[in-house]
Motif scaffolding. Sequence first.
Motif, mmCIF file in Angstrom:
data_model
loop_
_atom_site.group_PDB
_atom_site.id
_atom_site.type_symbol
_atom_site.label_atom_id
_atom_site.label_comp_id
_atom_site.label_asym_id
_atom_site.label_seq_id
_atom_site.Cartn_x
_atom_site.Cartn_y
_atom_site.Cartn_z
ATOM 1 N N MET A 69 41.766 61.423 63.895
ATOM 2 C CA MET A 69 43.090 62.026 63.741
ATOM 3 C C MET A 69 43.450 62.786 65.010
ATOM 4 N N ALA A 70 43.407 62.111 66.158
ATOM 5 C CA ALA A 70 43.696 62.742 67.434
ATOM 6 C C ALA A 70 45.147 63.183 67.478
ATOM 7 N N SER A 71 45.401 64.275 68.230
ATOM 8 C CA SER A 71 46.761 64.789 68.326
ATOM 9 C C SER A 71 46.971 65.373 69.701
ATOM 10 N N ALA A 72 48.200 65.240 70.226
ATOM 11 C CA ALA A 72 48.527 65.845 71.499
ATOM 12 C C ALA A 72 48.562 67.360 71.370
ATOM 13 N N ASP A 73 48.659 67.840 70.164
ATOM 14 C CA ASP A 73 48.688 69.278 69.898
ATOM 15 C C ASP A 73 47.505 69.618 68.997
ATOM 16 N N PRO A 74 46.347 69.893 69.590
ATOM 17 C CA PRO A 74 45.150 70.118 68.778
ATOM 18 C C PRO A 74 45.267 71.315 67.849
ATOM 19 N N LYS A 75 45.986 72.349 68.254
ATOM 20 C CA LYS A 75 46.121 73.521 67.387
ATOM 21 C C LYS A 75 46.862 73.154 66.106
ATOM 22 N N SER A 76 47.976 72.437 66.243
ATOM 23 C CA SER A 76 48.740 72.032 65.057
ATOM 24 C C SER A 76 47.923 71.099 64.183
ATOM 25 N N ALA A 77 47.177 70.193 64.814
ATOM 26 C CA ALA A 77 46.357 69.261 64.047
ATOM 27 C C ALA A 77 45.312 70.004 63.237
ATOM 28 N N MET A 78 44.689 71.007 63.830
ATOM 29 C CA MET A 78 43.663 71.754 63.106
ATOM 30 C C MET A 78 44.253 72.610 61.993
ATOM 31 N N VAL A 79 45.445 73.152 62.191
ATOM 32 C CA VAL A 79 46.107 73.888 61.111
ATOM 33 C C VAL A 79 46.423 72.939 59.957
ATOM 34 N N ASP A 80 46.908 71.733 60.277
ATOM 35 C CA ASP A 80 47.195 70.734 59.247
ATOM 36 C C ASP A 80 45.939 70.417 58.430
ATOM 37 N N VAL A 81 44.854 70.166 59.145
ATOM 38 C CA VAL A 81 43.605 69.798 58.477
ATOM 39 C C VAL A 81 43.081 70.966 57.646
ATOM 40 N N ALA A 82 43.092 72.163 58.221
ATOM 41 C CA ALA A 82 42.582 73.334 57.503
ATOM 42 C C ALA A 82 43.374 73.577 56.225
ATOM 43 N N GLU A 83 44.690 73.406 56.292
ATOM 44 C CA GLU A 83 45.511 73.609 55.100
ATOM 45 C C GLU A 83 45.140 72.594 54.019
ATOM 46 N N ARG A 84 44.950 71.338 54.427
ATOM 47 C CA ARG A 84 44.592 70.303 53.456
ATOM 48 C C ARG A 84 43.215 70.570 52.844
ATOM 49 N N LEU A 85 42.259 70.955 53.669
ATOM 50 C CA LEU A 85 40.914 71.214 53.158
ATOM 51 C C LEU A 85 40.870 72.465 52.286
ATOM 52 N N LEU A 86 41.677 73.463 52.614
ATOM 53 C CA LEU A 86 41.741 74.653 51.767
ATOM 54 C C LEU A 86 42.201 74.284 50.360
ATOM 55 N N GLY A 87 43.151 73.367 50.286
ATOM 56 C CA GLY A 87 43.644 72.955 48.985
ATOM 57 C C GLY A 87 42.601 72.233 48.162
ATOM 58 N N THR A 88 41.765 71.430 48.810
ATOM 59 C CA THR A 88 40.798 70.632 48.060
ATOM 60 C C THR A 88 39.450 71.313 47.893
ATOM 61 N N GLN A 89 39.083 72.189 48.848
ATOM 62 C CA GLN A 89 37.754 72.793 48.825
ATOM 63 C C GLN A 89 37.753 74.278 48.487
ATOM 64 N N GLY A 90 38.847 74.972 48.799
ATOM 65 C CA GLY A 90 38.868 76.415 48.655
ATOM 66 C C GLY A 90 38.412 77.092 49.934
ATOM 67 N N VAL A 91 38.720 78.382 50.060
ATOM 68 C CA VAL A 91 38.481 79.093 51.312
ATOM 69 C C VAL A 91 36.999 79.254 51.626
ATOM 70 N N ASP A 92 36.176 79.458 50.617
ATOM 71 C CA ASP A 92 34.756 79.722 50.877
ATOM 72 C C ASP A 92 34.026 78.496 51.407
ATOM 73 N N ALA A 93 34.463 77.309 51.009
ATOM 74 C CA ALA A 93 33.770 76.082 51.416
ATOM 75 C C ALA A 93 34.323 75.486 52.707
ATOM 76 N N LEU A 94 35.357 76.090 53.267
ATOM 77 C CA LEU A 94 36.001 75.520 54.443
ATOM 78 C C LEU A 94 35.070 75.572 55.654
ATOM 79 N N SER A 95 34.819 74.417 56.250
ATOM 80 C CA SER A 95 33.919 74.292 57.397
ATOM 81 C C SER A 95 34.727 74.107 58.671
ATOM 82 N N MET A 96 34.480 74.968 59.653
ATOM 83 C CA MET A 96 35.184 74.843 60.927
ATOM 84 C C MET A 96 34.776 73.562 61.658
ATOM 85 N N ARG A 97 33.528 73.131 61.481
ATOM 86 C CA ARG A 97 33.083 71.869 62.064
ATOM 87 C C ARG A 97 33.885 70.702 61.477
ATOM 88 N N ASP A 98 34.098 70.721 60.152
ATOM 89 C CA ASP A 98 34.881 69.661 59.520
ATOM 90 C C ASP A 98 36.323 69.679 60.021
#
Length: 207
Positions: free
Chosen positions: A1-30
Motif C-alpha cells: 500500500m505504497a503512498s506518495a504521502d507516507p504520513k497520510s497512508a499511516m494515519v489511514d492504516v492506523a484508523e482502520r486497524l484501530l477499528g478492527t483491533q482496538g487501541v491496545d492491540a495496535l502495532s506500529m510495525r503493522d
Amino acid sequence: MASADPKSAMVDVAERLLGTQGVDALSMRDVANIAGQRNTSAVQYHFGGRDQLLVEVFRRRVVAIAEARRAFLAALDADGRGRELRALVEASIVPFAASVSGSADGANYAEFIVRLLPTVDYFGADLDSPGNVNREIHQRLVDSLTHLSEDQAAERTSMMFNMAFSAIAMHMKRTALGIGTATGTFDDYVEHVLVVAVTALSAPQSL
C-alpha cells in the motif's frame, strides 16, 4: 500500500486497524508495513511516536464530529431552538453517537475517542470545525444554567460531556462483547443518556 504521502497512508492504516483491533492491540510495525513503509520505525520518524500517531487519528475523527455538530446547531438555530438546554445537549451528544455507531467497528472507535479526550485540548482550533462549534455549544450551555455560577456551570457541563461520552462508549463495548442484559436499541440508550444529561445539568447546586 505504497503512498506518495507516507504520513497520510499511516494515519489511514492506523484508523482502520484501530477499528478492527482496538487501541491496545495496535502495532506500529503493522501500521508501517501495511502502509508500504519498509522502515519499521517509520511511525517514529514521521510522527515522533505511537502517541502522536494516535492523536492524528483522533484529530481526524473529532474534526468530523465537530463538523456534524456545526450542521446540527445550525438546524437548531433555524428552528429557534439554539438556546434550549435539551437541544444543546443533543447538539453535543447525538453527532458523537451517530459517528461511533455508523460502522460495525464503532465500539473500538468510541473507546479510543473517550480514552484520548483527557489528553487533548478539546476546544483547540485543530480539533474544532470553523467557528469553534465545540466551544460555542459549551458556552451556550453554560449561559443557560442560570441557577449556577459561571464556574459551576462550566464545570458541570464538562462533567456531563465526559460522563455521556463514556457511557455511550461503555455501552457499545459491552454490547459488542455480549455483556449485559439491555434489550433496548442503541437509539433508546442514547435517549436515556440525553435525559440523564439534561437532568444532571438542571439539578441545583448542593451546599
